[in-house]
Design a protein around this motif. Structure first.
Motif, PDB file in Angstrom:
ATOM      1  N   ALA A 197      18.057 -56.193  82.958  1.00  0.00           N
ATOM      2  CA  ALA A 197      18.853 -55.518  81.926  1.00  0.00           C
ATOM      3  C   ALA A 197      18.772 -56.243  80.585  1.00  0.00           C
ATOM      4  N   LEU A 198      18.729 -57.581  80.621  1.00  0.00           N
ATOM      5  CA  LEU A 198      18.724 -58.376  79.382  1.00  0.00           C
ATOM      6  C   LEU A 198      17.366 -59.013  79.117  1.00  0.00           C
ATOM      7  N   THR A 199      16.369 -58.637  79.924  1.00  0.00           N
ATOM      8  CA  THR A 199      14.988 -59.146  79.810  1.00  0.00           C
ATOM      9  C   THR A 199      14.952 -60.678  79.729  1.00  0.00           C
ATOM     10  N   VAL A 200      15.626 -61.321  80.681  1.00  0.00           N
ATOM     11  CA  VAL A 200      15.686 -62.788  80.735  1.00  0.00           C
ATOM     12  C   VAL A 200      14.567 -63.302  81.631  1.00  0.00           C
ATOM     13  N   ASN A 201      13.936 -64.416  81.225  1.00  0.00           N
ATOM     14  CA  ASN A 201      12.875 -65.006  82.055  1.00  0.00           C
ATOM     15  C   ASN A 201      12.916 -66.526  81.988  1.00  0.00           C
ATOM     16  N   GLY A 202      12.014 -67.162  82.691  1.00  0.00           N
ATOM     17  CA  GLY A 202      11.993 -68.621  82.801  1.00  0.00           C
ATOM     18  C   GLY A 202      11.679 -69.350  81.520  1.00  0.00           C
ATOM     19  N   ASP A 203      11.190 -68.659  80.510  1.00  0.00           N
ATOM     20  CA  ASP A 203      10.890 -69.305  79.219  1.00  0.00           C
ATOM     21  C   ASP A 203      12.097 -69.316  78.289  1.00  0.00           C
ATOM     22  N   ASP A 204      13.177 -68.663  78.693  1.00  0.00           N
ATOM     23  CA  ASP A 204      14.354 -68.573  77.822  1.00  0.00           C
ATOM     24  C   ASP A 204      15.150 -69.876  77.814  1.00  0.00           C
ATOM     25  N   ARG A 205      15.881 -70.046  76.718  1.00  0.00           N
ATOM     26  CA  ARG A 205      16.782 -71.189  76.552  1.00  0.00           C
ATOM     27  C   ARG A 205      18.144 -70.657  76.112  1.00  0.00           C
ATOM     28  N   ILE A 206      19.203 -71.221  76.666  1.00  0.00           N
ATOM     29  CA  ILE A 206      20.544 -70.764  76.312  1.00  0.00           C
ATOM     30  C   ILE A 206      21.482 -71.958  76.228  1.00  0.00           C
TER      31      ILE A 206
END
Length: 549
Positions: A197-206
């Protein structure tokens, strides 16, 4: 989709990329980091320490701390040891801490980063074991160093999807907190579904800084990190917030309305609105200015910005849109794992709505106008409160949200108020405060607002001005508020027209019990505490209270 638990995903990350960076914890000039393998090693030692306490399986272990790497470690260790986590807001007062620990029957509590640890630690009964995170003020029976000296737990404990994972106590604006029981299945379905739904993947940072005791941070940040493998960074303190966000370079950034307004006022304090408007209107220059502002906030690498927890003014979203920050509003509750609707992808024409239901979430509007929701992420029950559990679910299994709303032809949902917040004036007319409050909040100098007026001839609005307005001339602020009052009243029906604004002398905070830990106004407490002010007759359209009022 094949549903997995957080532990399933953790083992998978450790096996497939043990050396990948997972957590970053700033401590002074140093940055403490954990790869998946390093994280696993500490989790196993802490889990071993919990097992050595010989507690019954499924015991309730509390977590009382601000967000930090140790919060993640302790939470997963509780799962690995076969127990249930009970998060407590780090701003919780003595009575709340004692209520939750007693109601949830917690034999152990982890204590960590706190602004005022002494009274909070004093609120913990002597018969409950305390384990301290490695931060100042954590004077506990068992230190973090001691927990990390235990031999590592071996093997791979795998809970069932219908096992209870956590009980999250609501930060509700009325009555005692309710313990919302969530299974691995409900939490993990929401977290796993959020990736698509939020197009989150392993390259993201939060950046994890909103309380992990709150459902949104727990599901859409912590739990989603296990399913995506994204990198998590923490904030050392309020003073280092900008430094830490810039260091993290988040690609995803979630905030709450009050903080978005603070960011806006901080920008305007450096560059007045007229000058900003002028620069943004110049081709090429406008884009450069917007980019510079995003860089100063540490958000120039972000591709998804979000707001939740409370309604955000459409005017605020439109303001940020002009500088290239497209805030997607979302909606959810503790009772449905914060996974209800989302405005992703961002659409300018849908500003003011809370988006469409996520895939797998069924939303309907009842005959009374209430938003009702059914999904695999709905809670199991309220802990030890079968009557309240029965009240909150319809006969066919929908969760009663208490929110009034409407759905447009494209499926976008708009909240029009809270059922319990609607009040009747002395004229016998009903007023729904939320839409009026949204109109008032279009003025950026207003940080908090509460429209009230039960049994008054006309409703009124209580206001708190943004901290950044302190340096502005009172005459200028007075005129701005008077203009807002006139503009808002021109858009309202006669029975809704506001008689006056009352500018409060002190902000509404968690500490003075006028805000919930998730920054919602405790309307009933505000109305009770300031009953004399509310019911007093005022001749002026804008009334300023003094500290002694």
């Amino acid at each position: 989709m094949e549903l997995k638990t957080l532990l399933d995903m953790h083992y998978q990350h450790v096996q497939t990329h043990p050396d990948k960076l997972f957590l970053q914890q700033p401590k002074g000039d140093k940055l403490e980091t954990y790869t998946w393998a390093e994280f696993d090693a500490v989790v196993r030692r802490v889990a071993s320490g919990l097992q050595a306490m010989d507690l019954p399986k499924g015991s309730h272990i509390a977590l009382l701390s601000k967000n930090c790497a140790e919060w993640f470690i302790a939470d997963l260790a509780i799962m690995m040891a076969g127990h249930v986590s009970i998060p407590i807001f780090p701003t919780a007062g003595e009575s709340t801490i004692q209520y939750v620990l007693k109601h949830a029957q917690c034999p152990v509590v982890f204590v960590g980063k706190l602004d005022d640890p002494e009274p909070q630690l004093a609120a913990i009964p002597d018969d409950i074991k305390t384990i301290g995170f490695p931060y100042p003020g954590c004077d506990t029976q068992i230190s973090w160093e001691q927990m990390c000296q235990n031999p590592a737990v071996e093997g791979e404990f795998r809970p069932a999807l219908d096992d209870i994972m956590t009980i999250i106590y609501t930060s509700g604006s009325t009555g005692s907190p309710k313990g919302v029981v969530h299974t691995y299945g409900s939490i993990c379905w929401a977290a796993q579904s959020s990736l698509k739904a939020l197009t989150v993947n392993g390259d993201d940072r939060i950046v994890s800084y909103l309380p992990l005791a709150h459902i949104t941070e727990r599901v859409l940040v912590e739990a989603a990190a296990y399913f995506s493998g994204m990198q998590i960074s923490f904030i050392e303190s309020l003073d280092t917030f900008t430094r830490d966000v810039k260091q993290a370079q988040p690609t995803l950034f979630i905030s709450v309305p009050r903080l978005w307004t603070r960011f806006q006022m901080g920008i305007l304090a450096k560059m007045p609105q007229k000058k900003l408007n002028f620069l943004l209107a110049i081709p090429f220059v406008g884009k450069a200015v917007a980019r510079k502002i995003r860089q100063q906030l540490g958000l120039d690498k972000a591709r998804l910005w979000a707001s939740g927890s409370a309604p955000i003014s459409p005017a605020t979203i439109e303001w940020f849109h002009r500088i290239g920050i497209n805030i997607s509003e979302g909606w959810g509750m503790t009772e449905n794992s914060a996974y209800g609707t989302g405005s992703v992808p961002f659409r300018v024409d849908k500003i003011g709505s809370i988006g469409r239901p996520y895939e797998g979430v069924d939303i309907r509007i009842s005959d009374e106008g209430e938003i009702q929701v059914k999904a695999p992420c709905n809670m199991k029950e309220y802990y030890l409160e079968p009557e309240k559990t029965a009240e909150v679910f319809t006969d066919d299994g929908y969760l009663r949200t208490g929110d009034k709303g409407e759905i447009d032809a494209e499926g976008y949902v708009r909240i029009t108020g809270r059922l319990k917040d609607i009040f009747k004036t002395a004229k016998g007319k009903y007023v729904t405060p939320v839409p009026i409050e949204a109109k008032i909040m279009e003025n950026a100098i207003i940080e908090q607002v509460c429209v009230t007026g039960s049994n008054l001839k006309q409703p009124i609005a209580l206001l708190v001005l943004a901290e950044e307005t302190r340096n502005k001339a009172k005459d200028e602020l007075h005129q701005s508020l008077q203009n807002t009052l006139t503009a808002v009243n021109d858009s309202l029906e006669s029975h809704q027209v506001l008689d006056h604004f009352i500018v409060m002398s002190e902000p509404w905070t968690i500490e003075n019990d006028l805000l919930t830990p998730t920054l919602k106004v405790k309307r009933h407490i505000l109305e009770d505490r300031f009953a004399d002010v509310i019911n007093q007759k005022h001749d002026q359209p804008v009334v300023w209270l003094t500290a002694s009022s």
